[in-house]
Design a protein around this motif. Structure first.
Motif, PDB file in Angstrom:
ATOM      1  N   ALA A 132       2.201   5.519   4.508  1.00  0.00           N
ATOM      2  CA  ALA A 132       3.027   4.338   4.762  1.00  0.00           C
ATOM      3  C   ALA A 132       2.105   3.142   4.914  1.00  0.00           C
ATOM      4  CB  ALA A 132       3.870   4.536   6.030  1.00  0.00           C
ATOM      5  N   THR A 147       6.321  -1.670   4.827  1.00  0.00           N
ATOM      6  CA  THR A 147       7.055  -0.412   4.934  1.00  0.00           C
ATOM      7  C   THR A 147       7.704  -0.373   6.305  1.00  0.00           C
ATOM      8  OG1 THR A 147       5.441   0.690   3.497  1.00  0.00           O
ATOM      9  CG2 THR A 147       6.900   2.094   4.792  1.00  0.00           C
ATOM     10  N   GLU A 248      11.406  -0.233   2.058  1.00  0.00           N
ATOM     11  CA  GLU A 248      10.264  -0.984   1.553  1.00  0.00           C
ATOM     12  C   GLU A 248      10.732  -2.364   1.107  1.00  0.00           C
ATOM     13  OE1 GLU A 248       8.621   1.543  -1.488  1.00  0.00           O
ATOM     14  OE2 GLU A 248       7.204   2.389  -0.058  1.00  0.00           O
TER      15      GLU A 248
END
Length: 377
Positions: A132, A147, A248
């Motif tokens: 991430a 993220t 995202e």
């Protein structure tokens, strides 16, 4: 958020152990492995930290008919990668056993293995744990990829964990804005309806809003491209109230500021950010369990006085504080039931004035009676 018994309810009842039963939504099985008699599938062949995968184990006999009441046990090849809500059970009237596995916040990027074992055979399937990015500026700072992890609603999480104060719903983006500036936001398609932008700062900041305290402004986001005009000066945050889906997004506009992300940002990269944006009023330090928005002038003053500091050490210490307080409360990301530590971060902000030089509300672990002093969270 899935309904769970709270720690407070269970502790008052005198029960120190309670299995967690999660509601599972049937989703397409994209990753699967099968041997004679058993198959195991996951709802997706990859996941980010804090995300949840649905797991389905199916039992069949030699003729291919589903077997009801077949006992089984599920396990991960690396137990540090995730937590299975119900690792043992029996198949239902359709010959299927369903549960969920949550990828841990600190799970390493790797290929994982999920195995179902029973007296009549075993089956395994692989899945990928992806990194991430959290916050990632492009080479010029013109845009930032973020993220947003699935941290649920922290007021509800605080009740589940029997904490007095919630952690922060806010997640960092590495950008700030001044009133009237426009942010262009691109939210990835198929994102859940759980994400919003929040603009502002906790308490008064000398360089923002004329050093006057303002309430945070929240603006809902939808999948696709959209523009947002800042109603006030402030740091840009994102909220994701989903309990299982990462969102995202990419932001441009406003102003980038230096960001250190634990185990991802290199010292020369952070130095380059500081040199590129010398007038940014804030720096953000992001750990696994905590993040801090620090006024740039404080850091510059340390440098001017020759006081050594290391962003890697700061984030490490912030994470250790949260880990230690979770130990005090008997919370663990590896637990289920009343001992489960749910996802979320502690947020700290160094405001210009106030008790202890920081906002107790932003900290998420402060005592009501002694503002600015930390307490177990």
């Amino acid at each position: 958020m899935t309904s769970h018994p709270t720690r407070r309810t269970v502790l008052l009842a005198g029960a120190w152990s309670l299995p967690a039963v999660s509601a599972v939504i049937a989703t397409p099985a994209w990753a699967a492995s099968e041997v004679r008699g058993w198959s195991v599938t996951t709802s997706r062949p990859w996941a980010y930290p804090d995300e949840v995968l649905t797991v389905r184990a199916t039992a069949t006999d030699d003729e291919g008919a589903r077997r009801v009441g077949a006992p089984l046990h599920l396990s991960l090849g690396d137990p540090d990668q995730g937590v299975i809500d119900q690792p043992s059970g029996v198949t239902d009237v359709s010959g299927v056993f369903e549960t969920t596995v949550r990828i841990r916040s600190d799970a390493a990027v790797a290929i994982g293995t999920l195995t179902v074992a029973a007296a009549t055979g075993t089956a395994s399937t692989a899945f990928e744990v992806r990194a991430a990015g959290v916050v990632q500026h492009d080479a010029t700072g013109a845009s930032t990829r973020v993220t947003a992890l699935p941290h649920g609603r922290q007021n509800e999480v605080a009740v589940l964990e029997n904490r007095q104060f919630p952690h922060s719903d806010l997640q960092p983006t590495g950008r700030h804005v001044f009133s009237g500036q426009v942010l262009d936001v691109d939210v990835a398609g198929q994102a859940p309806d759980t994400v919003s932008l929040v603009i502002g700062v906790r308490g008064p900041w000398r360089d923002l809003n004329g050093a006057q305290q303002q309430d945070l402004s929240e603006l809902a986001l939808t999948p696709g491209r959209q523009s947002v005009t800042a109603p006030q000066d402030g740091i840009v945050f994102v909220k994701n109230s989903s309990t299982d889906r990462v969102v995202e997004l990419t932001l441009s506009g406003g102003v980038p500021h230096p960001v250190w992300v634990k185990d991802r940002t290199k010292p020369d990269e952070f130095a380059a950010q500081r040199a590129a944006w010398p007038h940014a009023p804030v720096m953000t330090l992001v750990g696994e369990r905590a993040f801090a928005d620090v006024q740039r002038r404080v850091v510059d003053d340390l440098d001017a006085r020759g006081t050594a500091w290391d962003p890697a050490d700061v984030t490490l210490r912030l994470d250790r504080v949260v880990a230690s307080t979770c130990d005090v409360y008997g919370l663990s990301a590896a637990a289920v039931g009343i001992g489960c530590k749910y996802p979320g971060r502690v947020s700290s902000a160094a405001r210009t004035r106030g008790a202890g030089g920081r906002s107790p509300r932003a900290n998420g672990c402060a005592s009501r009676s002694t503002p600015g002093r930390a307490r177990p969270c």
